[in-house]
Design a protein around this motif. Structure first.
Motif, PDB file in Angstrom:
ATOM      1  N   GLU A 185      39.263  43.270  42.741  1.00 17.56           N
ATOM      2  CA  GLU A 185      40.572  42.638  42.967  1.00 17.56           C
ATOM      3  C   GLU A 185      40.548  41.163  42.574  1.00 17.56           C
ATOM      4  O   GLU A 185      41.551  40.620  42.086  1.00 17.56           O
ATOM      5  CB  GLU A 185      41.003  42.788  44.429  1.00 17.56           C
ATOM      6  N   LEU A 186      39.410  40.512  42.777  1.00 19.05           N
ATOM      7  CA  LEU A 186      39.292  39.109  42.390  1.00 19.05           C
ATOM      8  C   LEU A 186      39.219  38.977  40.866  1.00 19.05           C
ATOM      9  O   LEU A 186      39.794  38.047  40.294  1.00 19.05           O
ATOM     10  CB  LEU A 186      38.056  38.491  43.040  1.00 19.05           C
ATOM     11  N   ALA A 187      38.521  39.893  40.212  1.00 22.43           N
ATOM     12  CA  ALA A 187      38.454  39.889  38.748  1.00 22.43           C
ATOM     13  C   ALA A 187      39.839  40.093  38.149  1.00 22.43           C
ATOM     14  O   ALA A 187      40.195  39.448  37.150  1.00 22.43           O
ATOM     15  CB  ALA A 187      37.496  40.972  38.269  1.00 22.43           C
ATOM     16  N   ALA A 188      40.637  40.979  38.756  1.00 20.00           N
ATOM     17  CA  ALA A 188      41.993  41.207  38.276  1.00 20.00           C
ATOM     18  C   ALA A 188      42.851  39.965  38.450  1.00 20.00           C
ATOM     19  O   ALA A 188      43.671  39.632  37.585  1.00 20.00           O
ATOM     20  CB  ALA A 188      42.614  42.389  39.026  1.00 20.00           C
ATOM     21  N   TRP A 189      42.646  39.234  39.558  1.00 23.47           N
ATOM     22  CA  TRP A 189      43.419  38.007  39.778  1.00 23.47           C
ATOM     23  C   TRP A 189      43.013  36.917  38.793  1.00 23.47           C
ATOM     24  O   TRP A 189      43.853  36.171  38.298  1.00 23.47           O
ATOM     25  CB  TRP A 189      43.216  37.510  41.212  1.00 23.47           C
ATOM     26  N   ASP A 194      51.191  33.674  44.565  1.00 25.65           N
ATOM     27  CA  ASP A 194      51.633  34.371  45.775  1.00 25.65           C
ATOM     28  C   ASP A 194      50.759  35.567  46.133  1.00 25.65           C
ATOM     29  O   ASP A 194      50.977  36.216  47.159  1.00 25.65           O
ATOM     30  CB  ASP A 194      53.088  34.833  45.611  1.00 25.65           C
ATOM     31  N   THR A 195      49.758  35.882  45.305  1.00 23.86           N
ATOM     32  CA  THR A 195      48.912  37.047  45.580  1.00 23.86           C
ATOM     33  C   THR A 195      47.430  36.697  45.419  1.00 23.86           C
ATOM     34  O   THR A 195      46.689  37.421  44.759  1.00 23.86           O
ATOM     35  CB  THR A 195      49.269  38.214  44.648  1.00 23.86           C
ATOM     36  N   ILE A 196      47.008  35.591  46.000  1.00 25.25           N
ATOM     37  CA  ILE A 196      45.608  35.185  45.889  1.00 25.25           C
ATOM     38  C   ILE A 196      44.756  36.054  46.816  1.00 25.25           C
ATOM     39  O   ILE A 196      44.957  36.041  48.032  1.00 25.25           O
ATOM     40  CB  ILE A 196      45.434  33.702  46.256  1.00 25.25           C
ATOM     41  N   PHE A 208      30.305  35.556  47.848  1.00 26.40           N
ATOM     42  CA  PHE A 208      30.668  35.368  46.446  1.00 26.40           C
ATOM     43  C   PHE A 208      30.933  33.901  46.154  1.00 26.40           C
ATOM     44  O   PHE A 208      30.589  33.399  45.082  1.00 26.40           O
ATOM     45  CB  PHE A 208      31.904  36.197  46.098  1.00 26.40           C
ATOM     46  N   ALA A 209      31.540  33.187  47.104  1.00 28.43           N
ATOM     47  CA  ALA A 209      31.799  31.756  46.915  1.00 28.43           C
ATOM     48  C   ALA A 209      30.482  30.996  46.757  1.00 28.43           C
ATOM     49  O   ALA A 209      30.356  30.119  45.895  1.00 28.43           O
ATOM     50  CB  ALA A 209      32.596  31.209  48.092  1.00 28.43           C
TER      51      ALA A 209
END
Length: 264
Positions: free
Chosen positions: A46-50, A57-59, A66-67
């Protein structure tokens, strides 16, 4: 003011990389390509897609682990880049000496990044406060000013990134501290903004096209052997390798441009 010669830097970079490839590419693969590839494999879907299509509005939530991994990856890549600049700027230096010098100067580079990030945070905070004050007086005025400030901020970041493009060679080639390194990097690029911008733009386009082509071709071959997952992994590795090769030439060219600027 002496004009920077991109052509001369390219000729010198090609000759240097051909001569010192056995030193440059192992460092680049170990400290630049590999950390980036590992981080890419660790990135949640989901993070790769973002990242591919960011929307305010969809972070998605970023896992704490991971951070930390992303921060360590950035530091490792900075470390590897400094070592590559050491090899490019000091002919005859060994890989061990370059790595030790990079480790010694890495805190200065991290310090410059913190100073720049702090300045950006202050600028963004002031812009937000100004937008809020104007919104209290007039919502349309506040919205318009917000757009203008956002656009101006993007231009400022873009301009600063070009003006500080010689920061790494300044840090690794000198003994100055954080503020002095920032000042020197800014001075060396004075009058060369458009030339450096054109150079960086060409490298970015070339890297994107070459990496995408390698990823597509090798991905197809990997898919024939190991299915969809094999295609994805093989394509990622091929793209990272090609991008790393281009980055080595870019860093060596920046080292040569830095020498031209210092001589001028």
């Amino acid at each position: 003011m002496t004009t920077m010669s991109i052509g001369k830097a390219w000729e010198e970079a090609v000759a240097f990389v051909a001569r010192e490839a056995s030193l440059l590419f192992p460092v680049a693969l170990l400290f630049v390509a590999l950390p980036g590839l590992i981080l890419q494999e660790m990135t949640p879907p989901e993070l790769a897609a973002w990242f591919a299509d960011p929307k305010a509005d969809t972070i998605p939530a970023m896992p704490p682990g991971f951070a930390v991994a992303m921060l360590l990856t950035i530091i490792l890549i900075w470390f590897g880049s400094l070592a590559l600049f050491a090899l490019a700027l000091r002919p005859g230096i060994s890989v061990g000496e370059a790595l030790r010098l990079s480790f010694a100067r890495l805190p200065v580079l991290i310090g410059t990044a913190l100073v720049i990030a702090g300045a950006l945070v202050v600028a963004v905070t002031m812009a937000i406060l100004l937008g809020v004050v104007l919104s209290l007086a007039s919502k349309p005025l506040g919205a318009t000013m917000g757009l203008l400030l956002g656009f101006g901020g993007a231009i400022l970041v873009f301009f600063a990134s070009v003006r500080f493009v010689l920061l790494n060679p300044v840090v690794i080639d000198g003994r100055t501290g954080v503020v002095e390194s920032l000042r020197a990097a800014w001075q060396l690029t004075r009058g060369h903004f458009w030339r450096l911008l054109g150079f960086l733009f060409l490298v970015m386009i070339l890297s994107a096209i070459a990496s995408a082509a390698a990823q597509a071709v090798v991905g197809v071959l990997g898919g024939l052997v190991a299915g969809p997952e094999g295609a994805r992994l093989a394509g990622s590795i091929a793209g990272a390798l090609v991008s790393t090769v281009i980055q080595v030439y870019m860093l060596v060219m920046l080292a040569r441009l830095y020498r031209q600027a210092v001589a001028a």
